[in-house]
Design a protein around this motif. Sequence first.
Motif, mmCIF file in Angstrom:
data_model
loop_
_atom_site.group_PDB
_atom_site.id
_atom_site.type_symbol
_atom_site.label_atom_id
_atom_site.label_comp_id
_atom_site.label_asym_id
_atom_site.label_seq_id
_atom_site.Cartn_x
_atom_site.Cartn_y
_atom_site.Cartn_z
ATOM 1 N N ILE A 41 0.835 -1.206 0.000
ATOM 2 C CA ILE A 41 0.000 0.000 0.000
ATOM 3 C C ILE A 41 0.866 1.252 0.000
ATOM 4 O O ILE A 41 0.632 2.189 -0.767
ATOM 5 C CB ILE A 41 -0.978 -0.011 1.196
ATOM 6 N N VAL A 42 1.892 1.271 0.852
ATOM 7 C CA VAL A 42 2.770 2.448 0.912
ATOM 8 C C VAL A 42 3.542 2.589 -0.397
ATOM 9 O O VAL A 42 3.710 3.701 -0.907
ATOM 10 C CB VAL A 42 3.728 2.366 2.119
ATOM 11 N N TRP A 43 4.009 1.488 -0.945
ATOM 12 C CA TRP A 43 4.757 1.533 -2.201
ATOM 13 C C TRP A 43 3.917 2.120 -3.333
ATOM 14 O O TRP A 43 4.379 2.955 -4.097
ATOM 15 C CB TRP A 43 5.239 0.130 -2.539
ATOM 16 N N ARG A 44 2.662 1.675 -3.421
ATOM 17 C CA ARG A 44 1.806 2.130 -4.517
ATOM 18 C C ARG A 44 1.222 3.522 -4.285
ATOM 19 O O ARG A 44 1.127 4.311 -5.207
ATOM 20 C CB ARG A 44 0.672 1.136 -4.751
ATOM 21 N N SER A 45 0.823 3.810 -3.034
ATOM 22 C CA SER A 45 0.133 5.072 -2.770
ATOM 23 C C SER A 45 1.052 6.184 -2.282
ATOM 24 O O SER A 45 0.680 7.347 -2.322
ATOM 25 C CB SER A 45 -0.969 4.860 -1.730
ATOM 26 N N LYS A 46 2.233 5.814 -1.781
ATOM 27 C CA LYS A 46 3.175 6.774 -1.176
ATOM 28 C C LYS A 46 2.549 7.485 0.022
ATOM 29 O O LYS A 46 2.891 8.603 0.352
ATOM 30 C CB LYS A 46 3.650 7.819 -2.190
ATOM 31 N N HIS A 47 1.608 6.803 0.691
ATOM 32 C CA HIS A 47 0.913 7.386 1.840
ATOM 33 C C HIS A 47 1.074 6.460 3.033
ATOM 34 O O HIS A 47 0.472 5.376 3.083
ATOM 35 C CB HIS A 47 -0.571 7.586 1.494
ATOM 36 N N GLY B 297 -4.192 0.034 6.296
ATOM 37 C CA GLY B 297 -4.455 -1.131 5.470
ATOM 38 C C GLY B 297 -3.777 -2.380 6.017
ATOM 39 O O GLY B 297 -4.370 -3.466 6.028
ATOM 40 N N ALA C 267 -2.094 5.426 5.134
ATOM 41 C CA ALA C 267 -2.923 4.435 4.431
ATOM 42 C C ALA C 267 -2.305 3.046 4.559
ATOM 43 O O ALA C 267 -3.011 2.054 4.745
ATOM 44 C CB ALA C 267 -3.075 4.823 2.960
ATOM 45 N N GLY C 268 -0.984 2.971 4.478
ATOM 46 C CA GLY C 268 -0.309 1.686 4.620
ATOM 47 C C GLY C 268 -0.467 1.099 6.008
ATOM 48 O O GLY C 268 -0.712 -0.109 6.162
#
Length: 109
Positions: A83-89, A96, A92-93
Motif C-alpha cells: 500500500i505504501v509503495w503504490r500510494s506513497k501514503h 491497510g 494508508a499503509g
Amino acid sequence: MSMATSDILLTLAGMALVTYGPRVALWLGNGGGFPPRLRRMLEYVPVAVLSAIVFPIALLHDDKLYLSIHNAYLAGAVAAGLIVWRSKHLLAGIGGGLIVYVAWRLLLS
C-alpha cells in the motif's frame, strides 16, 4: 537471562542517542557541518530502524523462519508495504496493514 530495569533503560537511551543524535545535530546545526553524502545516508536511518523492528516480528516464530499462510503478521506487513509503495501514503499503509492483519487473524486463526 533477564536484564535489570536499569540495563534496559540504559540500552534504550543508547539506542535513542545513536538513532536520533545525528538527526538532532543536523537540525540544530542546519546540516552545514556535515558532508552531503553523510546527510543522504542519514535519511535511511528511519527505514533501517523500522526494518529492524518489523522483519523479526513478521518473519520469525520461536526463533525460526515462519513463512506460513497462518502468519498474520507477515500478511499485514506485506499489505502495508504494498500500500505504501503504490500510494506513497504512510498512514494508508498502516491502516491497510492493520486491517489485513486483523482480518487474517479472524479468518485463519
